[in-house]
Design an enzyme around this catalytic site. Structure first.
Site, PDB file in Angstrom:
ATOM      1  N   SER A   1       0.374  -1.191  -0.234  1.00 17.20           N
ATOM      2  CA  SER A   1      -0.286   0.105  -0.258  1.00 17.20           C
ATOM      3  C   SER A   1       1.342   1.462   0.409  1.00 17.20           C
ATOM      4  O   SER A   1       2.128   0.715   0.665  1.00 17.20           O
ATOM      5  CB  SER A   1      -0.879   0.083   1.493  1.00 17.20           C
ATOM      6  OG  SER A   1      -1.815  -1.037   1.298  1.00 17.20           O
ATOM      7  N   SER A   2       0.339   2.367  -0.631  1.00 16.41           N
ATOM      8  CA  SER A   2       1.147   3.024  -0.697  1.00 16.41           C
ATOM      9  C   SER A   2       2.568   3.565  -1.508  1.00 16.41           C
ATOM     10  O   SER A   2       2.456   3.389  -2.696  1.00 16.41           O
ATOM     11  CB  SER A   2       0.815   3.935   0.924  1.00 16.41           C
ATOM     12  OG  SER A   2       1.427   5.401   0.460  1.00 16.41           O
ATOM     13  N   MET A   3       3.535   3.909  -0.500  1.00 14.79           N
ATOM     14  CA  MET A   3       4.574   3.393  -1.131  1.00 14.79           C
ATOM     15  C   MET A   3       4.847   2.219  -1.366  1.00 14.79           C
ATOM     16  O   MET A   3       6.225   1.670  -2.104  1.00 14.79           O
ATOM     17  CB  MET A   3       5.567   4.261   0.252  1.00 14.79           C
ATOM     18  CG  MET A   3       7.544   4.511  -0.583  1.00 14.79           C
ATOM     19  SD  MET A   3       8.186   4.544   0.696  1.00 14.79           S
ATOM     20  CE  MET A   3       9.701   4.354   0.369  1.00 14.79           C
TER      21      MET A   3
ATOM     22  N   GLY B   1       3.573   0.814  -2.693  1.00 18.15           N
ATOM     23  CA  GLY B   1       2.887   0.483  -4.323  1.00 18.15           C
ATOM     24  C   GLY B   1       4.583   0.739  -4.930  1.00 18.15           C
ATOM     25  O   GLY B   1       4.299   0.257  -6.618  1.00 18.15           O
TER      26      GLY B   1
END
Length: 411
Positions: free
Chosen positions: A231-233, A235
């Site tokens: 998730s988020s970074m 990614g």
């Protein structure tokens, strides 16, 4: 989505919406979030910490009293919410130097989550994953107590999320669908950063490899059907790992990121090479001054740079921006991913706009791009406010993908 609170501070609003999104899996109550937000002075980190801590303390105290009275469901629910509120309380305390109160709030968040974890059936088990002479903290979720190997989801957060928060943003949703789930914090993420001083590293395959090694020792894990969600970074970290670690049966990037260096150089005049030289230079006083001005005028940049210095282990805003240059899937890295990959995209992403499409375009493996919109309430980064919708679509994709992957013998 319209900012219902903090109209002049998008970062404060995003973090409030983030807590609201955890309502879906027991991490918050709407009234508690709104009442806390209404007490906070907009843009004031001290006020943010004080008010979220006050709410967390109150909820944790009530949960403890419920536990002592034998009301285990009420205690579990209260500890979950308190854990999330303590996480939110310490969110803006990181920087260089770091506010000493962040350890207290973080440790309380973990303690409350573990108190709740012990009250689930099956129990959510804290685990320590061997890693380069130390361990990484995480949690093992079992769909039942039978010990049957099941399709397994390894989950990790990114720049600022915690292993505990993953409970609300996907772990329980996967357990509901029959998955074994292993969540963890890697270097640079809260547990290892707070207590072992470990900072982020770009070669994330060297983090995921021992996590998969650990997962493969667990009887509840079907070794042929292990998926990774970042998730988020995460990614960009999870795709980087998948490019070099080919035991994965599927990869999910929520949301996809292709090159963090684009964030570092976007406001620096000249071409990419010139900007990189300036960021890595021994001295660049004009750029240093410009970054300081940005931190004064841009609330999101102020938080990101402060937190970034902490998690990257560097002392200056420029050094943080330079560290981002090392996190990229360019030069053929994305093309090395072999497993089926889902790239999620938020139509109004305020952090990585356009990067999911870049990642998707560079993939040569079986690939899917899944776009979430503002009209669905899901247009913000990682889709807070539409957690049930987002996770339904993501896990339906994973169900269908792993259904076409043969199970291990005996599974």
């Amino acid at each position: 989505m319209k900012q219902l609170l903090f109209p002049n501070n998008p970062q404060f609003w995003y973090e409030t919406l983030r807590s609201m999104s955890h309502i879906a899996y027991g991490g918050a109550d709407f009234g508690e979030v709104v009442a806390t937000g209404e007490r906070i002075v907009e843009g004031d980190y001290e006020s943010w910490y004080a008010e979220w801590t006050a709410t967390a303390d109150r909820v944790a105290d009530e949960a403890q009293k419920a536990l002592e009275a034998g009301h285990e469901v009420s205690a579990r629910d209260g500890f979950l919410r308190a854990s999330n509120y303590y996480r939110s309380a310490e969110f803006f305390l990181h920087g260089h130097p770091c506010d000493p109160r962040h350890d207290h709030a973080y440790d309380r968040s973990v303690a409350c989550f573990r108190a709740a974890a012990a009250l689930f059936t099956p129990r959510i088990e804290p685990v320590s994953i061997p890693y380069e002479g130390t361990t990484l903290p995480g949690y093992l979720y079992r769909a039942d107590t039978g010990g049957t190997p099941r399709p397994t989801l390894i989950m990790q957060a990114g720049f600022d999320g915690t292993a505990e928060e993953l409970h609300f943003s996907g772990a329980m949703a996967a357990v509901e669908r029959g998955y074994t789930v292993l969540t963890f914090d890697g270097p640079g993420q809260p547990g290892p950063r707070h207590h072992q001083g470990l900072v982020f590293r770009p070669d994330w395959e060297n983090v995921i490899r021992p996590v998969i090694d650990f997962a493969e020792t667990l009887p509840e894990v079907d070794n042929s059907r292990i998926a990774l969600l970042g998730s988020s970074m995460g990614g960009i970290l999870a795709p980087r790992a998948a490019a070099f670690e080919h035991r994965l049966a599927a990869l999910i990037a929520v949301d996809g990121v292709y090159d963090l260096g684009q964030i570092s150089v976007r406001n620096i005049p000249g071409d990419r090479a010139d900007a990189e030289r300036l960021l890595r230079a021994d001295s660049a006083p004009e750029l240093d001054a410009a970054l300081e001005r940005i931190m004064i005028t841009d609330a999101t940049a102020r938080w990101a740079i402060n937190h970034g210095m902490y998690v990257m282990g560097v002392d200056t805003p420029r050094a943080f921006n330079a560290s981002y240059l090392d996190y990229s899937l360019a030069d053929g890295i994305a093309e090395r991913i072999q497993c089926p990959t889902l790239v999620c995209d938020a139509a109004e992403d305020e952090f990585f706009k356009g990067q999911p499409e870049q990642l998707y375009e560079h993939l040569t493996c079986p690939r899917t791009l899944m776009v979430f919109t503002a009209e669905e309430g899901a247009g913000a980064h990682c889709h807070p406010g539409a957690m049930r919708l987002a996770l339904a679509r993501i896990y339906d994709w994973l169900d269908d993908t792993l259904a076409n992957t043969p199970a291990s013998l005996g599974a």
